[in-house]
Write a protein that holds these residues in place. Sequence first.
Motif, mmCIF file in Angstrom:
data_model
loop_
_atom_site.group_PDB
_atom_site.id
_atom_site.type_symbol
_atom_site.label_atom_id
_atom_site.label_comp_id
_atom_site.label_asym_id
_atom_site.label_seq_id
_atom_site.Cartn_x
_atom_site.Cartn_y
_atom_site.Cartn_z
ATOM 1 N N ASN A 241 -3.917 13.078 -22.767
ATOM 2 C CA ASN A 241 -5.293 12.669 -22.566
ATOM 3 C C ASN A 241 -5.783 11.973 -23.829
ATOM 4 N N ARG A 242 -6.066 10.662 -23.702
ATOM 5 C CA ARG A 242 -6.576 9.858 -24.817
ATOM 6 C C ARG A 242 -5.706 10.003 -26.075
ATOM 7 N N VAL A 279 -3.135 13.060 -17.649
ATOM 8 C CA VAL A 279 -1.892 12.689 -16.972
ATOM 9 C C VAL A 279 -0.869 13.793 -17.220
ATOM 10 N N LEU A 280 -0.388 14.377 -16.148
ATOM 11 C CA LEU A 280 0.590 15.467 -16.207
ATOM 12 C C LEU A 280 1.967 14.900 -15.891
ATOM 13 N N LEU A 281 2.947 15.181 -16.753
ATOM 14 C CA LEU A 281 4.315 14.720 -16.535
ATOM 15 C C LEU A 281 5.219 15.924 -16.312
ATOM 16 N N LEU A 282 5.809 15.991 -15.128
ATOM 17 C CA LEU A 282 6.835 16.976 -14.811
ATOM 18 C C LEU A 282 8.170 16.256 -14.817
ATOM 19 N N TYR A 283 9.195 16.870 -15.366
ATOM 20 C CA TYR A 283 10.467 16.173 -15.522
ATOM 21 C C TYR A 283 11.616 17.173 -15.539
ATOM 22 N N THR A 284 12.808 16.684 -15.316
ATOM 23 C CA THR A 284 14.005 17.510 -15.404
ATOM 24 C C THR A 284 14.711 17.249 -16.733
ATOM 25 N N ASP A 285 15.666 18.113 -17.054
ATOM 26 C CA ASP A 285 16.271 18.023 -18.392
ATOM 27 C C ASP A 285 17.131 16.779 -18.578
ATOM 28 N N GLY A 286 17.445 16.065 -17.491
ATOM 29 C CA GLY A 286 18.182 14.820 -17.643
ATOM 30 C C GLY A 286 17.425 13.796 -18.455
ATOM 31 N N ILE A 287 16.089 13.890 -18.469
ATOM 32 C CA ILE A 287 15.286 12.956 -19.261
ATOM 33 C C ILE A 287 15.304 13.357 -20.727
ATOM 34 N N MET A 304 5.978 10.100 -25.197
ATOM 35 C CA MET A 304 4.805 10.348 -24.372
ATOM 36 C C MET A 304 3.518 10.207 -25.188
ATOM 37 N N SER A 305 3.522 10.677 -26.414
ATOM 38 C CA SER A 305 2.310 10.626 -27.235
ATOM 39 C C SER A 305 1.921 9.194 -27.596
ATOM 40 N N ARG A 306 2.869 8.262 -27.518
ATOM 41 C CA ARG A 306 2.586 6.868 -27.841
ATOM 42 C C ARG A 306 2.097 6.054 -26.644
ATOM 43 N N GLN A 307 2.118 6.643 -25.456
ATOM 44 C CA GLN A 307 1.784 5.876 -24.268
ATOM 45 C C GLN A 307 0.279 5.675 -24.138
ATOM 46 N N PRO A 308 -0.145 4.476 -23.741
ATOM 47 C CA PRO A 308 -1.585 4.240 -23.514
ATOM 48 C C PRO A 308 -2.029 4.867 -22.201
ATOM 49 N N ALA A 309 -3.332 4.943 -22.022
ATOM 50 C CA ALA A 309 -3.866 5.437 -20.754
ATOM 51 C C ALA A 309 -3.451 4.479 -19.647
ATOM 52 N N ALA A 310 -2.718 4.989 -18.683
ATOM 53 C CA ALA A 310 -2.178 4.139 -17.622
ATOM 54 C C ALA A 310 -2.019 4.958 -16.357
ATOM 55 N N PRO A 311 -2.038 4.313 -15.185
ATOM 56 C CA PRO A 311 -1.781 5.029 -13.938
ATOM 57 C C PRO A 311 -0.371 5.616 -13.926
ATOM 58 N N PRO A 312 -0.147 6.638 -13.091
ATOM 59 C CA PRO A 312 1.190 7.265 -13.036
ATOM 60 C C PRO A 312 2.324 6.295 -12.763
ATOM 61 N N ARG A 313 2.099 5.304 -11.919
ATOM 62 C CA ARG A 313 3.184 4.366 -11.610
ATOM 63 C C ARG A 313 3.593 3.586 -12.859
#
Length: 347
Positions: A241-242, A279-287, A304-313
């Motif tokens: 978030n932000r 924005v919530l990110l769920l992921y498997t250990d392959g990532i 993830m901390s470097r990502q700008p505010a963006a839609p999930p897609r």
Amino acid sequence: MRLSPVILTVVIASLAYTTPPDMAFSRLLPAAPALAAAMWPVLPTVLLGTVCLLLMIGLSLVFPDLGTWWTAAGIIAVTVAAAYGSHVRLKRERTLFQVRLVADAAQQVVLSPMPRRIGRIEIESLYLAAAAEARIGGDFYEVVDTPYGVRLLIGDVRGKGLPAVGAAAAIVNAFREAAYGETGLVSVARRLDASSTRYNAAFPPEGPMERFATALLVEIPHEGGRIDILNCGHPPPLILNRGKLRVLDPASPSPLLSLAELIGDQYSVDTFDFATDDVLLLYTDGIAEARARDGEFFPLTAWMSRQPAAPPRELLTALHRDLLRYSRGRLDDDIAALAVRLCEQQP
């Protein structure tokens, strides 16, 4: 590419006509129908071989000392072999097409299409199978809208490829039923564990290792404000978030699926804040375990901390691109991810 046999024929015939006879470029003519067998049906391959034979006869009229009959015999032999090779290739392509249709049907069972928006909740998914030519593997996810809120599941069966697909399907199908019928996440987790245990008993894994699965259950009330998470040995989700990143570690881990009988069925649910535009990110250990050429793991939390505010897609598109770039296109494990955002209001 599909015209390359024709281009090759023209090039060889031109060289044979414009160069001295002792260079004998005409002896390369059998290569054209051989190349055609790799990409053309049987009849066009035979026709090209016939054209090459006629060209050879025509060249022999201009250059009598080319050794026409030996080259003509080679063209005929290669054309016959190429026609047979084309027939075998087409037959295998038809078989592969049918197999892919079955794989698509299996994918619909394990990973059914999910809604991209439920009320205020926007959802996007990413899936990459590590096995060559595979479309599904041991990773799984599901999203259902229930009277208790939007419930999400993501998990990873030990192993990859086809041996893990059946176990993943059993867990996902159990979740689809339990998510609607059970009031709490603990009851849902027990249903998933029971289903996984029954499947393993009916289809024991090969080798001495037990088949188990990590899983993450999430419940988001329709009005938002919070999320409940039950973590069965799965990598912790992330909330952005932000520019501020939170790692949602469980206070007390819950048992992995199909291992509750061995280590107990004490499940715990953690509650976290989930505000608008989070924005919530769920992921498997392959990532998290994707490796670069030097063996370093993909720095997911830093990324993830470097990502700008963006839609999930857009977030998952960037994750997909950067993962492939980081690993040079080599995936050692299946990859699955869900990105969820709480929007301001319903559309």
